[in-house]
Design a protein around this motif. Structure first.
Motif, PDB file in Angstrom:
ATOM      1  N   THR A   5      -6.331 -10.799  -8.442  1.00  0.00           N
ATOM      2  CA  THR A   5      -5.644  -9.966  -7.460  1.00  0.00           C
ATOM      3  C   THR A   5      -6.411  -8.655  -7.364  1.00  0.00           C
ATOM      4  O   THR A   5      -6.730  -8.036  -8.378  1.00  0.00           O
ATOM      5  N   GLN A   6      -6.723  -8.243  -6.150  1.00  0.00           N
ATOM      6  CA  GLN A   6      -7.352  -6.944  -5.920  1.00  0.00           C
ATOM      7  C   GLN A   6      -6.233  -5.922  -5.791  1.00  0.00           C
ATOM      8  O   GLN A   6      -5.315  -6.100  -4.999  1.00  0.00           O
ATOM      9  N   VAL A   7      -6.273  -4.861  -6.590  1.00  0.00           N
ATOM     10  CA  VAL A   7      -5.249  -3.826  -6.570  1.00  0.00           C
ATOM     11  C   VAL A   7      -5.884  -2.538  -6.054  1.00  0.00           C
ATOM     12  O   VAL A   7      -6.885  -2.076  -6.610  1.00  0.00           O
ATOM     13  N   LEU A  14     -10.327   0.576  -6.619  1.00  0.00           N
ATOM     14  CA  LEU A  14      -9.898  -0.815  -6.673  1.00  0.00           C
ATOM     15  C   LEU A  14     -10.004  -1.318  -8.104  1.00  0.00           C
ATOM     16  O   LEU A  14     -10.929  -0.947  -8.835  1.00  0.00           O
ATOM     17  N   ARG A  15      -9.077  -2.164  -8.481  1.00  0.00           N
ATOM     18  CA  ARG A  15      -9.161  -2.879  -9.758  1.00  0.00           C
ATOM     19  C   ARG A  15      -8.894  -4.339  -9.464  1.00  0.00           C
ATOM     20  O   ARG A  15      -8.228  -4.679  -8.490  1.00  0.00           O
ATOM     21  N   TYR A  16      -9.386  -5.183 -10.333  1.00  0.00           N
ATOM     22  CA  TYR A  16      -9.185  -6.616 -10.170  1.00  0.00           C
ATOM     23  C   TYR A  16      -8.502  -7.138 -11.423  1.00  0.00           C
ATOM     24  O   TYR A  16      -9.012  -6.975 -12.525  1.00  0.00           O
ATOM     25  N   THR A  17      -7.339  -7.734 -11.244  1.00  0.00           N
ATOM     26  CA  THR A  17      -6.596  -8.281 -12.369  1.00  0.00           C
ATOM     27  C   THR A  17      -6.567  -9.800 -12.238  1.00  0.00           C
ATOM     28  O   THR A  17      -6.396 -10.338 -11.152  1.00  0.00           O
ATOM     29  N   VAL A  18      -6.739 -10.462 -13.353  1.00  0.00           N
ATOM     30  CA  VAL A  18      -6.798 -11.920 -13.334  1.00  0.00           C
ATOM     31  C   VAL A  18      -5.399 -12.504 -13.122  1.00  0.00           C
ATOM     32  O   VAL A  18      -4.425 -12.019 -13.675  1.00  0.00           O
ATOM     33  N   ARG A  19      -5.313 -13.480 -12.265  1.00  0.00           N
ATOM     34  CA  ARG A  19      -4.057 -14.205 -12.024  1.00  0.00           C
ATOM     35  C   ARG A  19      -4.027 -15.476 -12.852  1.00  0.00           C
ATOM     36  O   ARG A  19      -2.988 -15.851 -13.376  1.00  0.00           O
ATOM     37  N   ILE A  39      -4.125  -9.402  -2.381  1.00  0.00           N
ATOM     38  CA  ILE A  39      -4.382  -7.962  -2.392  1.00  0.00           C
ATOM     39  C   ILE A  39      -3.053  -7.259  -2.570  1.00  0.00           C
ATOM     40  O   ILE A  39      -2.078  -7.570  -1.890  1.00  0.00           O
ATOM     41  N   GLU A  40      -3.022  -6.338  -3.515  1.00  0.00           N
ATOM     42  CA  GLU A  40      -1.804  -5.581  -3.814  1.00  0.00           C
ATOM     43  C   GLU A  40      -2.100  -4.107  -3.587  1.00  0.00           C
ATOM     44  O   GLU A  40      -3.122  -3.595  -4.037  1.00  0.00           O
ATOM     45  N   TYR A  41      -1.228  -3.428  -2.874  1.00  0.00           N
ATOM     46  CA  TYR A  41      -1.401  -2.003  -2.597  1.00  0.00           C
ATOM     47  C   TYR A  41      -0.424  -1.213  -3.445  1.00  0.00           C
ATOM     48  O   TYR A  41       0.783  -1.421  -3.371  1.00  0.00           O
ATOM     49  N   ARG A  42      -0.944  -0.331  -4.265  1.00  0.00           N
ATOM     50  CA  ARG A  42      -0.127   0.579  -5.080  1.00  0.00           C
ATOM     51  C   ARG A  42      -0.443   1.996  -4.620  1.00  0.00           C
ATOM     52  O   ARG A  42      -0.965   2.808  -5.368  1.00  0.00           O
ATOM     53  N   LEU A  43      -0.140   2.266  -3.374  1.00  0.00           N
ATOM     54  CA  LEU A  43      -0.512   3.527  -2.754  1.00  0.00           C
ATOM     55  C   LEU A  43       0.321   4.705  -3.245  1.00  0.00           C
ATOM     56  O   LEU A  43       0.034   5.840  -2.919  1.00  0.00           O
ATOM     57  N   ASP A  44       1.345   4.433  -4.045  1.00  0.00           N
ATOM     58  CA  ASP A  44       2.142   5.500  -4.637  1.00  0.00           C
ATOM     59  C   ASP A  44       1.669   5.825  -6.061  1.00  0.00           C
ATOM     60  O   ASP A  44       2.234   6.690  -6.714  1.00  0.00           O
ATOM     61  N   GLU A  45       0.624   5.146  -6.536  1.00  0.00           N
ATOM     62  CA  GLU A  45       0.112   5.371  -7.874  1.00  0.00           C
ATOM     63  C   GLU A  45      -1.331   5.831  -7.829  1.00  0.00           C
ATOM     64  O   GLU A  45      -2.102   5.393  -6.993  1.00  0.00           O
TER      65      GLU A  45
END
Length: 52
Positions: A5-7, A14-19, A39-45
């Protein structure tokens, strides 16, 4: 290929976490090319505080 998952964070980093690890990785423990499936957006972090 292993699924990742691209965060994306508010700072633009960007970070990439394994699913899921693929069979090749499970057998050899050598990383193979990443296959981005979401793709996951953590625009508040901010990326520097995401894991605190």
């Amino acid at each position: 290929m292993c699924d990742y998952t691209q965060v994306e964070y508010a700072c633009g980093h960007l970070r990439y976490t394994v699913r899921a690890w693929c069979v090749k990785y499970q057998e050899t423990h050598k990383r193979c090319p990443a296959n981005v499936v979401a793709i996951e957006y953590r625009l508040d972090e901010k990326c520097g505080t995401a894991f605190i």
